[in-house]
Design a protein around this motif. Structure first.
Motif, short mmCIF file in Angstrom:
data_model
loop_
_atom_site.label_atom_id
_atom_site.label_comp_id
_atom_site.label_asym_id
_atom_site.label_seq_id
_atom_site.Cartn_x
_atom_site.Cartn_y
_atom_site.Cartn_z
N GLY A 158 0.81 -1.21 0.00
CA GLY A 158 0.00 0.00 0.00
C GLY A 158 0.85 1.26 0.00
O GLY A 158 1.98 1.26 0.49
N THR A 159 0.32 2.32 -0.58
CA THR A 159 0.93 3.66 -0.50
C THR A 159 -0.20 4.67 -0.32
O THR A 159 -1.38 4.31 -0.39
N TRP A 160 0.17 5.93 -0.15
CA TRP A 160 -0.87 6.95 0.03
C TRP A 160 -1.35 7.54 -1.29
O TRP A 160 -1.86 8.65 -1.34
N GLY A 161 -1.23 6.77 -2.39
CA GLY A 161 -1.83 7.21 -3.63
C GLY A 161 -1.01 6.89 -4.86
O GLY A 161 0.22 6.73 -4.80
N ASN A 162 -1.70 6.80 -5.98
CA ASN A 162 -1.03 6.57 -7.27
C ASN A 162 -0.15 7.76 -7.60
O ASN A 162 -0.57 8.92 -7.55
N GLY A 163 1.11 7.51 -7.93
CA GLY A 163 2.04 8.58 -8.24
C GLY A 163 2.62 9.27 -7.02
O GLY A 163 3.34 10.26 -7.15
N SER A 164 2.34 8.75 -5.84
CA SER A 164 2.89 9.33 -4.61
C SER A 164 4.37 8.99 -4.49
O SER A 164 4.90 8.14 -5.23
N THR A 165 5.05 9.64 -3.55
CA THR A 165 6.46 9.34 -3.33
C THR A 165 6.63 7.88 -2.92
O THR A 165 7.60 7.22 -3.32
N GLY A 166 5.69 7.37 -2.11
CA GLY A 166 5.76 5.96 -1.73
C GLY A 166 5.65 5.05 -2.94
O GLY A 166 6.37 4.04 -3.04
N HIS A 167 4.76 5.38 -3.86
CA HIS A 167 4.62 4.61 -5.09
C HIS A 167 5.93 4.64 -5.88
O HIS A 167 6.37 3.62 -6.42
N MET A 168 6.56 5.80 -5.93
CA MET A 168 7.84 5.93 -6.63
C MET A 168 8.91 5.06 -5.98
O MET A 168 9.73 4.44 -6.66
N CYS A 169 8.90 5.01 -4.65
CA CYS A 169 9.88 4.18 -3.95
C CYS A 169 9.71 2.71 -4.32
O CYS A 169 10.70 1.98 -4.49
N ALA A 170 8.47 2.26 -4.45
CA ALA A 170 8.21 0.89 -4.86
C ALA A 170 8.68 0.65 -6.29
O ALA A 170 9.24 -0.41 -6.61
N GLU A 171 8.46 1.64 -7.16
CA GLU A 171 8.87 1.50 -8.56
C GLU A 171 10.39 1.47 -8.70
O GLU A 171 10.92 0.87 -9.64
N MET A 172 11.09 2.09 -7.77
CA MET A 172 12.55 2.00 -7.77
C MET A 172 13.00 0.55 -7.59
O MET A 172 13.96 0.10 -8.22
N VAL A 173 12.30 -0.17 -6.72
CA VAL A 173 12.62 -1.58 -6.49
C VAL A 173 12.34 -2.38 -7.77
O VAL A 173 13.16 -3.21 -8.18
N ARG A 174 11.19 -2.10 -8.40
CA ARG A 174 10.86 -2.82 -9.63
C ARG A 174 11.90 -2.56 -10.72
O ARG A 174 12.35 -3.48 -11.41
N ALA A 175 12.28 -1.27 -10.88
CA ALA A 175 13.23 -0.91 -11.93
C ALA A 175 14.59 -1.56 -11.72
O ALA A 175 15.27 -1.93 -12.68
N ALA A 176 15.00 -1.70 -10.47
CA ALA A 176 16.33 -2.24 -10.17
C ALA A 176 16.39 -3.75 -10.18
O ALA A 176 17.42 -4.34 -10.49
N THR A 177 15.25 -4.40 -9.85
CA THR A 177 15.28 -5.86 -9.67
C THR A 177 14.36 -6.63 -10.61
O THR A 177 14.50 -7.84 -10.75
N GLY A 178 13.39 -5.94 -11.20
CA GLY A 178 12.44 -6.60 -12.08
C GLY A 178 11.30 -7.29 -11.37
O GLY A 178 10.46 -7.93 -12.03
N VAL A 179 11.21 -7.18 -10.05
CA VAL A 179 10.13 -7.86 -9.32
C VAL A 179 8.79 -7.19 -9.59
O VAL A 179 8.71 -5.99 -9.81
N GLN A 180 7.75 -7.99 -9.57
CA GLN A 180 6.40 -7.49 -9.80
C GLN A 180 5.58 -7.63 -8.52
O GLN A 180 5.37 -8.75 -8.03
N MET A 181 5.13 -6.50 -7.96
CA MET A 181 4.24 -6.50 -6.81
C MET A 181 2.99 -5.70 -7.18
O MET A 181 3.02 -4.90 -8.12
N THR A 182 1.92 -5.89 -6.47
CA THR A 182 0.65 -5.23 -6.78
C THR A 182 0.45 -4.01 -5.89
O THR A 182 0.46 -4.12 -4.66
#
Length: 322
Positions: A158-182
């Protein structure tokens, strides 16, 4: 005639104003200074702004009035600040969301966060942290990545919204590792934390200020800090230490409109640095989970440009738009 007039002025000891023709040579004595805040009164940004306004106003010998302009993800306030007269009487307290995230996720942004402002100083930076339910088996980000790789798309966060800083932090993990989370977007960090504590969702991102009381009470545990280690959780490794090489932190930038005369920018920066070095401000910032920086206005503007470019690419690659 003009030459004789100028010669008379110089002979009489009158100086040509150092600020130039478009600036007030008596700044800041003419009128109160306004500090625009892009969010509502009572929130984190507002608390930081009011602490700064009191101390900086005293240092400048002029009242600084906090002007809250919430709405549209901070766009209303930032646009108003950018279009204000560049005379030193309008400040704006930008944050990671309004200065770095908005240009990455909002199309046709009506202000330029880099070139539309002079960046006076990094008022304070804090961490966004990844938290989990105490019973969640992952002890750090590496464990989370391994679990996500084992079951692609099944791990929710969970994050506090689509496009939020928290969402960006999760996307950093995806970009670096390729993992897919919902991604599960909420309407606030408090709602994310409450659902994690209740066991309705196992993982989520939140600002460190919101997390501290719940972590201390054992309702959630912190497994990673987005980018650098947090001063509130110094034993929890940052992203770079766990295989995600992104260096982005949540921060507040104090800014003025572009083309504000350099002498005013220099004076504001100098007084801001003095305020941020005050023991009571340092203590208050620690309570907020923040540390201030002495970075120069020019270096801060350059850093902002790099941050905007990195997050814009991240958002584009992930298809994130608000």
């Amino acid at each position: 005639m003009l030459r004789r007039t100028m010669a008379f002025a110089l002979a009489a000891g009158f100086a040509v104003p150092a600020f130039g023709q478009s600036a007030d040579a008596n700044w800041p004595s003419a009128k109160p200074i306004k500090m625009i805040v892009p969010f509502a009164a009572g929130g984190g940004t507002d608390l930081v702004a009011r602490s700064l306004a009191e101390k900086l106003g005293t240092a400048l010998g002029q009242t600084i009035i906090v002007d809250n302009k919430p709405g549209a993800s901070g766009v209303i306030a930032m646009e108003a600040a950018a279009k204000s007269a560049p005379d030193g009487y309008t400040l704006v307290l930008g944050s990671a969301s309004t200065v770095v995230v908005n240009p990455a996720v909002l199309p046709d942004l009506p202000y330029d966060p880099v070139n539309g402002f002079e960046h006076l100083g990094d008022v304070g930076s804090a961490s966004v942290v990844l938290v989990a339910h105490p019973d969640f088996p992952a002890k750090d980000l590496r464990d989370v990545i391994a679990m996500a790789k084992a079951k692609p798309g099944e791990l929710n966060y969970g994050t506090w919204g689509n496009g939020s800083t928290g969402h960006m932090c999760a996307e950093m993990v995806r970009a670096a590792t390729g993992v897919q989370m919902t991604h599960v977007p909420y309407k606030g960090a408090a709602l994310v934390l409450n659902d994690i504590a209740a066991g309705h969702i196992k993982l989520g991102y939140a600002d460190v200020q919101s997390v501290v009381p719940m972590a201390k009470s054992g309702k959630v545990k912190v497994v990673a800090s987005c980018a650098r280690r947090s001063i509130n959780f110094p034993d929890v490794p940052g992203y770079a230490e766990q295989g995600v090489p992104f260096d982005f932190v949540w921060r507040y930038d104090l800014m003025v409109p572009a083309k504000t005369p350099k002498p005013i920018v220099d004076r504001l920066h100098a007084e801001l640095m003095k305020v941020l070095a005050m023991p009571d401000i340092k203590e208050r910032w620690t309570e907020f989970g923040m540390t201030a920086s002495t970075i120069s206005p020019a270096d801060l503007k350059a850093q902002t440009g790099r941050d905007v470019a990195a997050l814009t690419k991240l958002a584009r690659d992930a298809g994130i738009r608000q």
